[in-house]
Design a protein around this motif. Structure first.
Motif, PDB file in Angstrom:
ATOM      1  N   UNK A  37       0.829  -1.207   0.000  1.00  0.00           N
ATOM      2  CA  UNK A  37       0.000   0.000   0.000  1.00  0.00           C
ATOM      3  C   UNK A  37       0.866   1.260   0.000  1.00  0.00           C
ATOM      4  N   UNK A  38       1.951   1.247   0.776  1.00  0.00           N
ATOM      5  CA  UNK A  38       2.856   2.404   0.809  1.00  0.00           C
ATOM      6  C   UNK A  38       3.468   2.645  -0.573  1.00  0.00           C
ATOM      7  N   UNK A  39       3.887   1.581  -1.252  1.00  0.00           N
ATOM      8  CA  UNK A  39       4.442   1.745  -2.600  1.00  0.00           C
ATOM      9  C   UNK A  39       3.364   2.200  -3.565  1.00  0.00           C
ATOM     10  N   UNK A  41       0.861   4.070  -2.936  1.00  0.00           N
ATOM     11  CA  UNK A  41       0.673   5.505  -2.681  1.00  0.00           C
ATOM     12  C   UNK A  41       1.763   6.326  -3.371  1.00  0.00           C
ATOM     13  N   UNK A  42       3.008   5.856  -3.292  1.00  0.00           N
ATOM     14  CA  UNK A  42       4.115   6.561  -3.954  1.00  0.00           C
ATOM     15  C   UNK A  42       3.962   6.565  -5.472  1.00  0.00           C
ATOM     16  N   UNK A  43       3.448   5.477  -6.012  1.00  0.00           N
ATOM     17  CA  UNK A  43       3.304   5.345  -7.464  1.00  0.00           C
ATOM     18  C   UNK A  43       2.020   5.965  -7.989  1.00  0.00           C
ATOM     19  N   UNK A  44       1.129   6.354  -7.102  1.00  0.00           N
ATOM     20  CA  UNK A  44      -0.172   6.850  -7.533  1.00  0.00           C
ATOM     21  C   UNK A  44      -1.055   5.732  -8.064  1.00  0.00           C
ATOM     22  N   UNK A  45      -0.813   4.526  -7.613  1.00  0.00           N
ATOM     23  CA  UNK A  45      -1.574   3.353  -8.048  1.00  0.00           C
ATOM     24  C   UNK A  45      -2.565   2.973  -6.953  1.00  0.00           C
ATOM     25  N   UNK A  46      -3.504   2.110  -7.309  1.00  0.00           N
ATOM     26  CA  UNK A  46      -4.399   1.562  -6.295  1.00  0.00           C
ATOM     27  C   UNK A  46      -4.243   0.046  -6.292  1.00  0.00           C
ATOM     28  N   UNK A  47      -4.376  -0.537  -5.110  1.00  0.00           N
ATOM     29  CA  UNK A  47      -4.273  -1.986  -4.999  1.00  0.00           C
ATOM     30  C   UNK A  47      -5.490  -2.542  -4.280  1.00  0.00           C
ATOM     31  N   UNK A 132       9.834  -9.193  -3.035  1.00  0.00           N
ATOM     32  CA  UNK A 132       9.320  -9.619  -4.329  1.00  0.00           C
ATOM     33  C   UNK A 132       7.992  -8.972  -4.669  1.00  0.00           C
ATOM     34  N   UNK A 133       7.158  -8.719  -3.669  1.00  0.00           N
ATOM     35  CA  UNK A 133       5.875  -8.056  -3.907  1.00  0.00           C
ATOM     36  C   UNK A 133       6.101  -6.647  -4.459  1.00  0.00           C
ATOM     37  N   UNK A 134       7.058  -5.929  -3.888  1.00  0.00           N
ATOM     38  CA  UNK A 134       7.344  -4.572  -4.355  1.00  0.00           C
ATOM     39  C   UNK A 134       7.949  -4.602  -5.755  1.00  0.00           C
TER      40      UNK A 134
END
Length: 164
Positions: A37-39, A41-47, A132-134
């Motif tokens: 979720x933190x990544x 947010x940084x990427x402007x993506x939603x998960x 690996x998830x990131x």
């Protein structure tokens, strides 16, 4: 357009941090979800982040991504080696598909070495632990055209400075 990524986790991954820590480490699935979720947010993506011990539920989640998600990152866990149903569902999904394994399945016992679900995915990431998830998220966003494939020339100086 912000990337929409569905992250799926198969059987027994709800016991990460407890289950065979010598193979999977001590990081929990909740901690992995928070990092993702933190990544995002940084990427402007939603998960959307899911875990199920039931094959049919995972198939249903993959089907529900049709027209709603741009990418699926899947750690099929034990179903990697047995599930024709997951393969068929993944083949239906038209977005980016990345298979993920916390351990290096190629260095494991014979039972855990050959993932049959890999053939339905564009890429496989294994052996990086929870990171690996990131890596899979970054790869998915890159495959969607929202990150460059290489470090842009303008950033080469920063990369060199980081090595000093």
């Amino acid at each position: 357009m912000a990337a929409k990524i569905m992250i799926l986790n198969g059987p027994n991954l709800n016991f990460l941090g407890i289950r065979e820590p010598h193979i999977y480490g001590r990081t929990t699935l909740q901690e992995i979800e928070a990092s993702c979720q933190a990544l995002a947010d940084l990427l402007g993506a939603s998960i959307s982040f899911h875990q199920s011990n039931m094959e049919g539920e995972l198939v249903g989640l993959i089907q529900s991504a049709h027209g709603k998600a741009d990418a699926i990152i899947i750690n099929p866990a034990g179903y990697s080696f047995t599930s024709i149903a997951l393969i068929d569902a993944l083949k239906i999904f038209e977005g980016v598909k990345i298979e993920l394994h916390i351990s290096n399945i190629h260095a494991r016992d014979e039972l855990h070495r050959h993932s049959i679900t890999s053939g339905a995915c564009a890429a496989v990431i294994c052996g990086l632990g929870p990171y690996g998830y990131l890596a899979a998220m970054l790869a998915a966003v890159q495959k969607l055209g929202q990150l460059p494939a290489t470090i842009p020339p303008a950033l080469h100086g920063l990369a060199a400075a980081g090595q000093a």
